[in-house]
Write a protein that holds these residues in place. Structure first.
Motif, PDB file in Angstrom:
ATOM      1  N   LEU A  26     -40.016-128.819 -20.057  1.00 23.11           N
ATOM      2  CA  LEU A  26     -39.872-128.064 -18.811  1.00 23.11           C
ATOM      3  C   LEU A  26     -39.073-126.777 -18.972  1.00 23.11           C
ATOM      4  CD1 LEU A  26     -39.058-131.003 -16.340  1.00 23.11           C
ATOM      5  CD2 LEU A  26     -41.289-129.933 -16.790  1.00 23.11           C
ATOM      6  N   VAL A  27     -38.276-126.689 -20.027  1.00 27.45           N
ATOM      7  CA  VAL A  27     -37.338-125.579 -20.156  1.00 27.45           C
ATOM      8  C   VAL A  27     -37.981-124.383 -20.859  1.00 27.45           C
ATOM      9  CG1 VAL A  27     -36.359-126.318 -22.378  1.00 27.45           C
ATOM     10  CG2 VAL A  27     -34.948-125.021 -20.771  1.00 27.45           C
ATOM     11  N   GLY A  28     -37.656-123.182 -20.392  1.00 29.49           N
ATOM     12  CA  GLY A  28     -38.070-121.965 -21.055  1.00 29.49           C
ATOM     13  C   GLY A  28     -36.959-121.449 -21.945  1.00 29.49           C
ATOM     14  N   VAL A  29     -37.303-120.794 -23.048  1.00 31.09           N
ATOM     15  CA  VAL A  29     -36.307-120.260 -23.986  1.00 31.09           C
ATOM     16  C   VAL A  29     -36.700-118.847 -24.401  1.00 31.09           C
ATOM     17  CG1 VAL A  29     -35.610-122.520 -24.896  1.00 31.09           C
ATOM     18  CG2 VAL A  29     -37.498-121.282 -25.976  1.00 31.09           C
ATOM     19  N   LEU A  30     -35.689-118.044 -24.724  1.00 31.28           N
ATOM     20  CA  LEU A  30     -35.929-116.658 -25.114  1.00 31.28           C
ATOM     21  C   LEU A  30     -34.752-116.149 -25.940  1.00 31.28           C
ATOM     22  CD1 LEU A  30     -37.682-114.045 -24.741  1.00 31.28           C
ATOM     23  CD2 LEU A  30     -36.265-113.564 -22.731  1.00 31.28           C
ATOM     24  N   PRO A  31     -34.991-115.640 -27.160  1.00 27.04           N
ATOM     25  CA  PRO A  31     -33.887-115.088 -27.946  1.00 27.04           C
ATOM     26  C   PRO A  31     -33.415-113.758 -27.367  1.00 27.04           C
ATOM     27  CG  PRO A  31     -35.965-114.729 -29.094  1.00 27.04           C
ATOM     28  CD  PRO A  31     -36.273-115.586 -27.897  1.00 27.04           C
ATOM     29  N   THR A  32     -32.117-113.480 -27.532  1.00 25.08           N
ATOM     30  CA  THR A  32     -31.542-112.215 -27.073  1.00 25.08           C
ATOM     31  C   THR A  32     -30.709-111.613 -28.205  1.00 25.08           C
ATOM     32  OG1 THR A  32     -29.568-113.307 -26.152  1.00 25.08           O
ATOM     33  CG2 THR A  32     -31.451-113.001 -24.681  1.00 25.08           C
ATOM     34  N   ILE A  33     -30.468-110.325 -28.114  1.00 19.94           N
ATOM     35  CA  ILE A  33     -29.763-109.621 -29.190  1.00 19.94           C
ATOM     36  C   ILE A  33     -28.262-109.819 -28.983  1.00 19.94           C
ATOM     37  CG2 ILE A  33     -29.617-107.445 -30.456  1.00 19.94           C
ATOM     38  CD1 ILE A  33     -32.183-106.631 -28.803  1.00 19.94           C
TER      39      ILE A  33
END
Length: 380
Positions: A101-108
Motif C-alpha cells: 500500500l505504501v508509496g516510496v520515492l528517493p530524494t536528494i
C-alpha cells in the motif's frame, strides 16, 4: 500559537527580494564568533554543533557506489527497481508499513525535500503550515519559500479550527530535543489533519536511534490503521549509515502524494545519481553497520551526558536521536560562549525556535577522542 507571516520585501540593494526576502539569516553563519573563540583552544576545537557524521562510510556501501560508477545514462527519478524494492522492504521492517500500500520515492537528501515540500504540494500564500515550537529550522524555511504562514504549536488545540492549514510537520525523535512522541499523540495529529484535508509530514530521520524510548513511525498500524492517506514519512541515511555526503534520503507514504511529488520532480530534474541509488540499496539491505554505528553513538552519548550533568547542566528529553538538549537556565548565547571558552562548539537553542532560547544542542557526532576531550574540558 505563534504565527510567522512572511512579508514581501526588497533585497538590501533595492532589487526585488522575491521569496528570499522572507528568509531568516542562515543560522550557522551566526555561530562564527563562537567558532573562532573555540578554535583558539590549544588542543583544538571540539565541534559538537552541526551534527555532521565523522565515522567512515561502511565498505560495502562504498563498494556498491564504485561498482555503479559507470553510469552514462540518466537515472530514474522514481528510483531504480532495485532501490524501490529496497525502500519498500525497509519501511515495512522499520516503520511497520504495509508494503503493498505504501508509496516510496528517493530524494536528494532529506533537507531539500523538507525545504521544497510545501511548494511541491501546492501550498502557497494564504495557507498555513504548522510546525513544532522547537524544531529543525528548515520546516519554517520551506513554508516561507512557498509564501505560506508558519504557526508554531505542539498542541493542535492551540491552532484551532483554522481551515487554512494545509501541512502539519511532526518530528519524532525530535531534532533538536530528542523527544519521542507516543503513538497516541501521533494518531490524534493524523485524525485532526485528516478532518481538515491537511497533509501530515513526519520527519523520522532519527527513527533508528531510540535510547530510552522506542520511536514509532507515522506509518505504523498503531498510528495509521494501515491507511496512508494524507500521510508521508521523511527519512535519511545521513546519520544511520554515515551518508551525509551522498545526499541519500527518501519519502514514503500516501501513494497519491508520492506520485504527485514524482511528477513535479521529473519536470524539475530532481534526480538522485545512479551510483548513489546503488549505494542506498546496499545500505538499506544491511543492518549490521547500523547496529555498529548505534553502539558508537551510545558510548559517546553516555560520556557526554555524564560530563554535562556533572558540569551542572540539566538534560531535557533526549530520549532518542543524536543530540543532548542541555540547559543551565540562562540565555543560550551565554551558554554557547561558556562552551566556546573551553574550546567546545555547541548550537544555541534559539536556532530551533524562540522557545529554545534557554537551551543548547550538543551533538554526539564527534570522534571518540574528541568526545573524551570535551568531557575532560567540562570537568576542568
Amino acid at each position: 500559537m505563534s504565527p510567522e507571516t512572511p512579508a514581501p520585501g526588497r533585497a538590501s540593494d533595492g532589487a526585488p527580494a522575491g521569496r528570499t526576502g522572507n528568509l531568516p539569516d542562515f543560522p550557522w553563519d551566526l555561530l562564527v564568533p563562537a567558532k573562532t573563540l573555540a578554535g583558539q583552544h590549544p588542543d583544538g576545537m571540539v565541534d559538537l554543533s552541526m551534527g555532521t557524521p565523522v565515522d567512515p562510510v561502511p565498505a560495502s556501501i562504498r563498494a556498491a557506489l564504485a561498482a555503479a560508477s559507470d553510469a552514462p545514462g540518466y537515472p530514474l527519478t522514481a528510483g531504480s527497481p532495485a532501490l524501490r524494492a529496497a525502500l519498500t522492504s525497509w519501511v515495512a521492517r522499520a516503520c511497520g508499513a504495509e508494503p503493498d500500500l505504501v508509496g516510496v520515492l528517493p530524494t536528494i537528501g532529506s533537507k531539500e525535500l523538507v525545504a521544497w515540500l510545501p511548494t511541491l504540494l501546492g501550498v502557497g500564500p494564504g495557507d498555513v503550515v504548522v510546525i513544532p515550537r522547537v524544531c529543525y529550522p528548515t520546516y519554517a524555511v520551506g513554508a516561507r519559500l512557498a509564501g505560506a504562514e508558519v504557526v508554531r504549536a505542539d498542541s493542535l488545540t492551540a491552532v484551532g479550527p483554522d481551515p487554512r492549514v494545509r501541512l502539519v510537520w511532526v518530528n519524532s525523535p525530535s531534532n533538536p530535543t530528542g523527544q519521542v512522541l507516543p503513538p497516541a499523540h501521533l494518531r490524534k495529529t493524523v485524525d485532526w489533519a485528516r478532518e481538515r484535508g491537511a497533509v501530515v509530514a513526519s520527519d523520522e530521520c532519527y527513527l533508528s536511534l531510540g535510547w530510552e524510548e522506542t520511536p514509532t513511525s507515522v506509518l505504523h498500524q498503531d498510528v495509521s490503521d494501515g491507511d496512508y492517506s494524507n500521510l508521508i514519512a521523511v527519512h535519511s541515511l545521513s546519520k544511520r549509515s554515515n551518508l551525509a555526503g551522498y545526499r541519500a534520503g527518501f519519502v514514503a507514504g500516501d501513494r497519491a502524494i508520492v506520485d504527485a511529488l514524482l511528477t513535479v520532480r521529473k519536470h524539475a530534474g530532481m534526480i538522485m545519481p545512479a551510483p548513489v541509488q546503488a549505494a542506498m540499496v546496499a545500505a538499506l539491505d544491511d543492518s549490521e553497520h547500523v547496529a555498529e554505528q548505534r553502539s558508537r553513538y551510545a558510548a559517546r552519548r553516555e560520556v557526554l551526558r555524564d560530563a554535562l550533568v556533572k558540569a551542572g547542566f540539566e538534560i531535557g528529553y533526549s530520549a532518542a536521536g543524536l543530540y543532548l538538549w542541555a540547559t543551565r537556565d540562562e540565555d543560550c548565547w551565554t551558554t554557547v560562549d561558556w562552551f566556546a571558552q573551553r574550546g567546545i562548539l555547541v548550537a544555541p537553542g534559539e536556532f530551533y525556535g524562540p522557545a529554545g532560547n534557554r537551551h543548547v544542542r550538543v551533538a554526539l557526532t564527534a570522534t571518540d577522542e574528541r568526545v573524551a576531550a570535551a568531557a575532560d574540558r567540562l570537568a576542568g
